[in-house]
Each structure stands twice: as C-alpha cells, then as structure tokens.
Design an enzyme around this catalytic site. Structure first.
Site, PDB file in Angstrom:
ATOM      1  N   GLY A  84      11.013 -13.188 -33.141  1.00 38.86           N
ATOM      2  CA  GLY A  84      11.952 -12.250 -34.259  1.00 38.86           C
ATOM      3  C   GLY A  84      13.326 -12.335 -33.580  1.00 38.86           C
ATOM      4  N   GLU A 105       9.989 -11.771 -23.457  1.00 42.22           N
ATOM      5  CA  GLU A 105      10.425 -12.912 -24.636  1.00 42.22           C
ATOM      6  C   GLU A 105      11.512 -13.840 -23.941  1.00 42.22           C
ATOM      7  OE1 GLU A 105      10.299 -10.039 -28.603  1.00 42.22           O
ATOM      8  OE2 GLU A 105      11.903  -9.986 -27.372  1.00 42.22           O
TER       9      GLU A 105
HETATM   10  C1  5RP Z   1      11.237  -7.202 -29.651  1.00 40.51           C
HETATM   11  C2  5RP Z   1      12.283  -8.081 -30.174  1.00 40.51           C
HETATM   12  C3  5RP Z   1      11.897  -8.350 -31.466  1.00 40.51           C
HETATM   13  O1  5RP Z   1      11.922  -9.996 -31.940  1.00 40.51           O
HETATM   14  C4  5RP Z   1      13.245  -7.719 -32.629  1.00 40.51           C
HETATM   15  O2  5RP Z   1      13.265  -6.449 -32.316  1.00 40.51           O
HETATM   16  C5  5RP Z   1      12.784  -8.073 -34.123  1.00 40.51           C
HETATM   17  O3  5RP Z   1      11.743  -7.022 -34.500  1.00 40.51           O
HETATM   18  P1  5RP Z   1      11.407  -6.861 -36.021  1.00 40.51           P
HETATM   19  O4  5RP Z   1      10.821  -8.326 -36.289  1.00 40.51           O
HETATM   20  O5  5RP Z   1      10.325  -5.762 -35.934  1.00 40.51           O
HETATM   21  O6  5RP Z   1      12.548  -6.526 -36.753  1.00 40.51           O
HETATM   22  O7  5RP Z   1      13.266  -8.589 -29.944  1.00 40.51           O
HETATM   23  O8  5RP Z   1      11.686  -6.916 -28.202  1.00 40.51           O
END
Ligand code: 5RP
Length: 229
Positions: A84, A105
């Site tokens: 994401g 990530e």
């Molecule tokens: C986690 C991230 C997530 O991918 C990002 O925060 C998006 O999260 P969500 O899908 O809950 O909106 O970078 O570290």
C-alpha cells in the site's frame, strides 16, 4: 462506495497478477489486508506461492490465512511485491510508513523484481507531502538530537505516539512524522534524510513502484511506470 470497498477493489486486482511458483512480497496496512484475504482464498484453491512479509502484523495475518512464509535469507529475489501507500504522485513516487513498516517495506521493495502499489483514490496527490506527513524511522538513542538535525530539512516533526506511549517499530525504533508541506524534490530529500546519523530510513519511495492500482468510485485505474500520468 466507501473507502474500504475501494481498497478491496484495488487489492483484489493486484492479487490477480500472482501466479503459482512466485515469491511474493507482502506489504502492510488496511489495503493489504484485503490482498492477504484474497491470497488466502487462492491458496485454498491450489495457488502455490511463498510470501515474504514486511511486518509482524502482516506475518500474523498471512499465517492465519495459510500463506506459506519465508525470508530473504532463503529467497534472494522476490518476483512481485504488493504493498500500500499513503500518498502517490504523478511519477508514481510514494510516501509510505503510515503503519510504521517503512524500513522492512523498503528492504522488500529493493529486493523485488516488480512493485505493485494498491491504494484508494484519496491517496493520489500532485506533490508528495501535500496531504501526508513523512514518516522517518530513527534510533531511540538521543533521538532529540536526530530530530534537531532533521528540522533544517523538514521544518517541524512530531514523535509518533508522544504524549501517550511512543510508537515502537518492529525494529525497536521511534518514528518522527515530518511535516514538510510539499516535497518538491523527493529523490534529493530521501538521500538528505538518510545521511543524518540516527536516521534508519525514511518513507520516501522514489522510482520504486512499477504499477499503481487505484480503487476509484468509477472503477479501477491503473498507472504504470514510464507512462505520462
Ligand atoms: C505501512 C504503509 C502502508 O502501506 C500505508 O500506510 C498504507 O496503509 P493503508 O493501506 O492502511 O492506508 O506504508 O508502513
């Protein structure tokens, strides 16, 4: 259509790219949650993959879904990572780390042949930083000195969880949410921040995404690297 539905739509489309035999990087967050559910479903139907999680949270959900898990020690390359993002610009550069998993990530993204990002339409913006603060993971040791060193670059930052209990990442570190406003030169800012002692990594993902799948109220939109967006 609510946000959850848009996330589910984008995540489901990304999972269609997964094929048997792949090593798949598993991102973190509420959008990826739907990808994990869909992957679990496909595994129960016979899909054979190995997943490499980007967080303890994802590891737990993936295990619940029966997704076989591995590490980069065993698999040096990842065929496809689905993750994401908090903000996506027209060059497909990203802000990530809203859920605090940015270090793992970025390691997984770096080891991946392809990175597919799944978001709902609220994450799209013209310039990174316009809608979301930039997460920067820092070591706990003398963290205020690191924060002071960051301020000439970003102006202002907040320790995540300050006032309650500081948020601790899976790596045992703190996160500063840096309130840049707009970040006109993300590539330069990414390097500048990582050059400060005490900074472990920051949430700018520049030139890493190959494709962004966007769940919108009028259906799925796909943006790919290199095309004019
Ligand atoms: C986690 C991230 C997530 O991918 C990002 O925060 C998006 O999260 P969500 O899908 O809950 O909106 O970078 O570290």
């Amino acid at each position: 259509m609510d946000e959850k539905w848009l996330k589910k739509l984008a995540a489901g489309q990304a999972v269609e790219e997964v094929q048997s035999g792949m090593v798949v990087g598993l991102g973190t967050g509420s959008t990826i949650y739907y990808a994990l559910l869909k992957l679990g479903e496909r595994i129960r139907e016979g899909l054979k993959i190995v997943g490499i999680p980007t967080s303890e949270e994802t590891e737990a959900i993936a295990a619940e879904q029966g997704i076989p898990l591995s590490t980069l020690a065993k698999h040096t390359a990842i065929d496809l990572t689905i993750d994401g993002a908090d903000e996506v610009d027209a060059n497909l550069d990203l802000i990530k780390g809203g859920r605090g998993a940015l270090v793992r990530e970025k390691i997984i993204a770096h080891a991946s042949k392809r990175l597919v990002i799944v978001v709902d339409e609220s994450k799209i913006s013209k310039v990174l930083g316009a809608n979301f603060s930039l997460p920067v993971e820092i070591v706990q040791f003398n963290w205020m000195a690191t924060q002071r060193a960051i301020h000439p670059i970003c102006g202002k930052s907040t320790l995540r969880g300050a006032g309650r209990k500081p948020f601790i990442s899976d790596n045992g570190n703190y996160i500063l949410d840096c309130h840049f406003g707009e970040i006109p030169h993300p590539a330069q800012t990414e390097l500048q921040l990582n050059n400060i002692p005490g900074v472990v990594e920051n949430g700018l993902f520049v030139n890493r995404a190959d494709k962004v799948i966007i769940g919108t109220t009028s259906g799925i939109q796909i943006r790919t690297k290199g095309e004019v967006n």
